[in-house]
Design a protein around this motif. Structure first.
Motif, PDB file in Angstrom:
ATOM      1  N   THR A  28       2.335  11.745   2.128  1.00  0.00           N
ATOM      2  CA  THR A  28       2.284  10.086   0.281  1.00  0.00           C
ATOM      3  C   THR A  28       2.797  11.555  -0.600  1.00  0.00           C
ATOM      4  OG1 THR A  28       0.239   9.699  -1.366  1.00  0.00           O
ATOM      5  CG2 THR A  28       0.067  11.988  -0.114  1.00  0.00           C
ATOM      6  N   TRP A  32       3.464   7.856  -6.015  1.00  0.00           N
ATOM      7  CA  TRP A  32       3.347   6.558  -5.137  1.00  0.00           C
ATOM      8  C   TRP A  32       1.404   6.492  -5.724  1.00  0.00           C
ATOM      9  CZ3 TRP A  32      -0.555   4.270  -2.178  1.00  0.00           C
ATOM     10  CH2 TRP A  32       0.098   3.045  -1.440  1.00  0.00           C
ATOM     11  N   ARG A  36       0.105   2.588  -7.776  1.00  0.00           N
ATOM     12  CA  ARG A  36      -0.319   2.135  -6.451  1.00  0.00           C
ATOM     13  C   ARG A  36      -1.924   1.481  -7.083  1.00  0.00           C
ATOM     14  NH1 ARG A  36       3.167  -1.035  -3.147  1.00  0.00           N
ATOM     15  NH2 ARG A  36       5.337   0.039  -3.337  1.00  0.00           N
ATOM     16  N   CYS A 111     -19.422  -1.309  -3.642  1.00  0.00           N
ATOM     17  CA  CYS A 111     -19.434  -0.811  -4.963  1.00  0.00           C
ATOM     18  C   CYS A 111     -19.881  -2.172  -5.977  1.00  0.00           C
ATOM     19  CB  CYS A 111     -17.692  -1.060  -5.168  1.00  0.00           C
ATOM     20  SG  CYS A 111     -16.837   0.693  -3.884  1.00  0.00           S
ATOM     21  N   ARG A 150      -3.061   7.222   5.029  1.00  0.00           N
ATOM     22  CA  ARG A 150      -3.103   7.535   3.479  1.00  0.00           C
ATOM     23  C   ARG A 150      -3.097   5.963   2.767  1.00  0.00           C
ATOM     24  NH1 ARG A 150       3.821   6.535   4.246  1.00  0.00           N
ATOM     25  NH2 ARG A 150       4.165   5.066   4.980  1.00  0.00           N
ATOM     26  N   MET A 210      -9.965  -0.540   6.304  1.00  0.00           N
ATOM     27  CA  MET A 210      -9.919  -1.619   5.107  1.00  0.00           C
ATOM     28  C   MET A 210      -8.347  -2.524   4.684  1.00  0.00           C
ATOM     29  SD  MET A 210      -9.564  -0.270   0.934  1.00  0.00           S
ATOM     30  CE  MET A 210      -8.038   0.546   0.950  1.00  0.00           C
ATOM     31  N   GLY A 212      -6.266  -3.162   2.752  1.00  0.00           N
ATOM     32  CA  GLY A 212      -6.515  -3.248   1.428  1.00  0.00           C
ATOM     33  C   GLY A 212      -5.956  -4.097   0.491  1.00  0.00           C
ATOM     34  N   GLN A 213      -5.213  -5.294   1.065  1.00  0.00           N
ATOM     35  CA  GLN A 213      -4.201  -6.398  -0.298  1.00  0.00           C
ATOM     36  C   GLN A 213      -5.442  -7.055   0.190  1.00  0.00           C
ATOM     37  OE1 GLN A 213      -0.743  -7.352   1.710  1.00  0.00           O
ATOM     38  NE2 GLN A 213       1.083  -5.115   0.940  1.00  0.00           N
ATOM     39  N   ASN A 250      -9.245   0.281  -9.118  1.00  0.00           N
ATOM     40  CA  ASN A 250      -6.657   0.238  -9.006  1.00  0.00           C
ATOM     41  C   ASN A 250      -6.503  -0.294 -10.467  1.00  0.00           C
ATOM     42  OD1 ASN A 250      -4.623   0.065  -8.704  1.00  0.00           O
ATOM     43  ND2 ASN A 250      -5.126  -0.772  -6.140  1.00  0.00           N
ATOM     44  N   ARG A 252      -3.932  -1.153 -11.461  1.00  0.00           N
ATOM     45  CA  ARG A 252      -2.858  -2.072 -11.142  1.00  0.00           C
ATOM     46  C   ARG A 252      -4.252  -3.966 -11.231  1.00  0.00           C
ATOM     47  NH1 ARG A 252       0.550  -2.940  -6.472  1.00  0.00           N
ATOM     48  NH2 ARG A 252      -1.259  -1.891  -5.106  1.00  0.00           N
TER      49      ARG A 252
HETATM   50  N1  COA Z   1       1.466   7.152   0.045  1.00  0.00           N
HETATM   51  C1  COA Z   1       2.695   6.494   0.250  1.00  0.00           C
HETATM   52  N2  COA Z   1       3.281   5.813   1.134  1.00  0.00           N
HETATM   53  C2  COA Z   1       2.254   4.602   0.809  1.00  0.00           C
HETATM   54  C3  COA Z   1       1.130   5.316   1.093  1.00  0.00           C
HETATM   55  C4  COA Z   1       0.398   6.313   0.323  1.00  0.00           C
HETATM   56  N3  COA Z   1      -0.929   6.681  -0.138  1.00  0.00           N
HETATM   57  N4  COA Z   1       0.064   4.364   1.183  1.00  0.00           N
HETATM   58  C5  COA Z   1       1.021   3.074   2.111  1.00  0.00           C
HETATM   59  N5  COA Z   1       2.014   3.367   1.883  1.00  0.00           N
HETATM   60  C6  COA Z   1       3.085   2.535   2.035  1.00  0.00           C
HETATM   61  C7  COA Z   1       3.014   1.597   3.572  1.00  0.00           C
HETATM   62  O1  COA Z   1       2.864   2.322   4.499  1.00  0.00           O
HETATM   63  C8  COA Z   1       4.101   1.157   2.841  1.00  0.00           C
HETATM   64  O2  COA Z   1       5.459   1.468   3.765  1.00  0.00           O
HETATM   65  P1  COA Z   1       6.069   0.455   4.216  1.00  0.00           P
HETATM   66  O3  COA Z   1       6.678  -0.365   3.463  1.00  0.00           O
HETATM   67  O4  COA Z   1       7.338   1.024   4.725  1.00  0.00           O
HETATM   68  O5  COA Z   1       5.111  -0.390   5.559  1.00  0.00           O
HETATM   69  C9  COA Z   1       4.092   1.260   1.992  1.00  0.00           C
HETATM   70  O6  COA Z   1       3.524   1.835   0.874  1.00  0.00           O
HETATM   71  C10 COA Z   1       3.840  -0.441   0.791  1.00  0.00           C
HETATM   72  O7  COA Z   1       1.908  -0.718   1.384  1.00  0.00           O
HETATM   73  P2  COA Z   1       1.535  -1.907   1.054  1.00  0.00           P
HETATM   74  O8  COA Z   1      -0.525  -1.950   1.835  1.00  0.00           O
HETATM   75  O9  COA Z   1       1.941  -2.607   0.812  1.00  0.00           O
HETATM   76  O10 COA Z   1       1.066  -1.550  -0.522  1.00  0.00           O
HETATM   77  P3  COA Z   1       0.366  -2.223  -1.901  1.00  0.00           P
HETATM   78  O11 COA Z   1       0.700  -2.040  -2.428  1.00  0.00           O
HETATM   79  O12 COA Z   1      -0.700  -3.315  -0.957  1.00  0.00           O
HETATM   80  O13 COA Z   1      -1.622  -0.559  -2.263  1.00  0.00           O
HETATM   81  C11 COA Z   1      -3.696  -0.319  -1.700  1.00  0.00           C
HETATM   82  C12 COA Z   1      -2.304   0.128  -1.322  1.00  0.00           C
HETATM   83  C13 COA Z   1      -4.066   0.251  -0.618  1.00  0.00           C
HETATM   84  C14 COA Z   1      -3.440   0.924  -3.005  1.00  0.00           C
HETATM   85  C15 COA Z   1      -3.868  -2.059  -2.465  1.00  0.00           C
HETATM   86  O14 COA Z   1      -3.474  -2.271  -1.881  1.00  0.00           O
HETATM   87  C16 COA Z   1      -5.134  -1.889  -2.806  1.00  0.00           C
HETATM   88  O15 COA Z   1      -5.621  -0.684  -3.848  1.00  0.00           O
HETATM   89  N6  COA Z   1      -6.222  -2.419  -2.964  1.00  0.00           N
HETATM   90  C17 COA Z   1      -7.224  -1.912  -2.687  1.00  0.00           C
HETATM   91  C18 COA Z   1      -8.248  -1.788  -2.338  1.00  0.00           C
HETATM   92  C19 COA Z   1      -9.505  -0.868  -2.973  1.00  0.00           C
HETATM   93  O16 COA Z   1      -9.980  -1.193  -3.912  1.00  0.00           O
HETATM   94  N7  COA Z   1     -10.502  -0.667  -2.285  1.00  0.00           N
HETATM   95  C20 COA Z   1     -12.058  -1.177  -2.600  1.00  0.00           C
HETATM   96  C21 COA Z   1     -12.548  -2.006  -3.572  1.00  0.00           C
HETATM   97  S1  COA Z   1     -13.638  -1.598  -4.016  1.00  0.00           S
END
Ligand code: COA
Length: 320
Positions: A28, A32, A36, A111, A150, A210, A212-213, A250, A252
């Motif tokens: 990571t 990133w 994000r 949470c 990650r 989780m 995440g999306q 998050n 966002r």
């Molecule tokens: N570092 C670098 N790359 C990462 C990464 C990290 N820590 N985690 C994921 N990636 C990569 C993925 O492997 C993916 O790569 P690919 O496109 O080659 O497959 C890319 O980044 C996009 O991943 P994606 O899962 O689509 O990212 P996202 O924009 O959905 O963000 C979260 C992921 C988890 C940050 C986001 O979904 C989120 O915050 N969700 C809410 C989770 C939350 O709040 N939970 C608690 C609730 S109380």
């Protein structure tokens, strides 16, 4: 009578793990994670468990309230990462602070736990059963995270936040909570598996899982929905609210809530950069910071809103 927060306290372990630190064992990078999630660092405990964090936050809240622990009639700890399955973390806190007249128990609402706890004590206070309560959100999620995943481990941190709540003429105007157990596999952590003298296996413990999306989609819809609902049900104008304290999951999600609610970001405080997501501790940690740095003024109208595994959600509108 309603519930009023008369004291607030927070505590996080000393050890801080930056995004840069994570790159030593995880594929990571700082850019990133910041882009994000808005997270720059999180506290990770190596020696203090959930009950220790909760106890320190509780002591600070009690000192802030200027009351004796013996005045507390009920202690609720909102946690899903207790040190032991039983007794409750609340029992540990009750014993440690000397709240010897209090009933003590934990609740699990992930949470949303702090809002759920406030909702519960609000009910007890309105019913005239208790006058003085201690509610705490405390988590050591670091021990249930899969530190090789990650997409989830980068999000969370350890910490605790506590509030002393007392019966008063003004305070909480309304709480609103909800659950959807049909979505119980979107975010979960398996507890000890069913193994015993008949199965002959060895119990396994799980790590947080989780989608995440899915959680993201749920949060950006649900947070504005419950904030709008509580404003509407209390007949409160959105401009009349000084601060919207939303669960710090998050950046966002917070920005999406700002756009959907048409509430400027300067009314949505953010400290996720330094803590990550501390689950039920995030809102009281934020309250504590704002109380100490003078951002909260007596008489301010606050909306708090949380969401999490369950799925659960909750909001509260109150006068500070
Ligand atoms: N570092 C670098 N790359 C990462 C990464 C990290 N820590 N985690 C994921 N990636 C990569 C993925 O492997 C993916 O790569 P690919 O496109 O080659 O497959 C890319 O980044 C996009 O991943 P994606 O899962 O689509 O990212 P996202 O924009 O959905 O963000 C979260 C992921 C988890 C940050 C986001 O979904 C989120 O915050 N969700 C809410 C989770 C939350 O709040 N939970 C608690 C609730 S109380």
């Amino acid at each position: 009578m309603t519930a009023r927060i008369i004291g607030i306290g927070a505590y996080a372990p000393d050890q801080v793990v930056t995004n840069q630190d994570l790159t030593k064992f995880l594929d990571t990078n700082d850019a990133w994670i910041r882009e994000r999630t808005g997270i720059g660092a999180r506290h990770v405990s190596t020696s203090e468990g959930t009950s220790a964090l909760a106890t320190e936050a509780a002591k600070r809240a009690i000192a802030d309230a200027g009351i004796s622990p013996e005045e507390i009639e009920i202690v609720i700890v909102a946690t899903s990462s207790p040190d032991r399955a039983f007794p409750s973390a609340a029992a540990d806190v009750q014993g440690a602070i000397g709240a010897k007249h209090a009933v003590a128990f934990d609740i699990t609402a992930a949470c949303s736990g702090f809002i759920y706890a406030l909702h519960i004590v609000q009910g007890f206070i309105q019913a005239g059963i208790y006058k003085t309560a201690l509610i705490i959100g405390a988590y050591t999620l670091s021990k249930v995270l899969d530190w090789t995943d990650r997409s989830s481990c980068i999000l969370f941190g350890d910490g605790a936040g506590a509030a002393v709540v007392r019966a008063d003429e003004t305070g909480v105007v309304k709480t609103l909570v909800g659950s959807d157990g049909t979505k119980n596999d979107v975010l979960y952590c398996q507890a000890r598996s069913l193994e015993n003298c008949l199965t002959g296996g060895k119990p396994e413990l799980g790590f947080m899982q989780m989608d995440g999306q899915e959680v993201f989609k749920f949060a950006v819809k649900k947070v504005p929905e419950i904030v709008n609902a509580i404003l509407e049900e209390t007949g409160t104008d959105r401009e009349a609210v000084q601060h919207y304290l939303l669960h710090q999951a998050n950046i966002r999600i917070l920005e999406a809530a700002s756009r959907r609610l048409k509430v400027p970001m300067d009314k949505i405080p953010v400290n996720i950069e330094r803590y990550g997501n501390t689950s039920a501790a995030s809102i009281p940690i934020l309250l504590d910071e704002m109380h100490r740095d003078g951002r909260l003024k007596r008489g301010d109208t606050l909306v708090m809103a949380g969401f999490g595994a369950g799925l659960t959600w909750g909001a509260a509108l109150m006068t500070w």
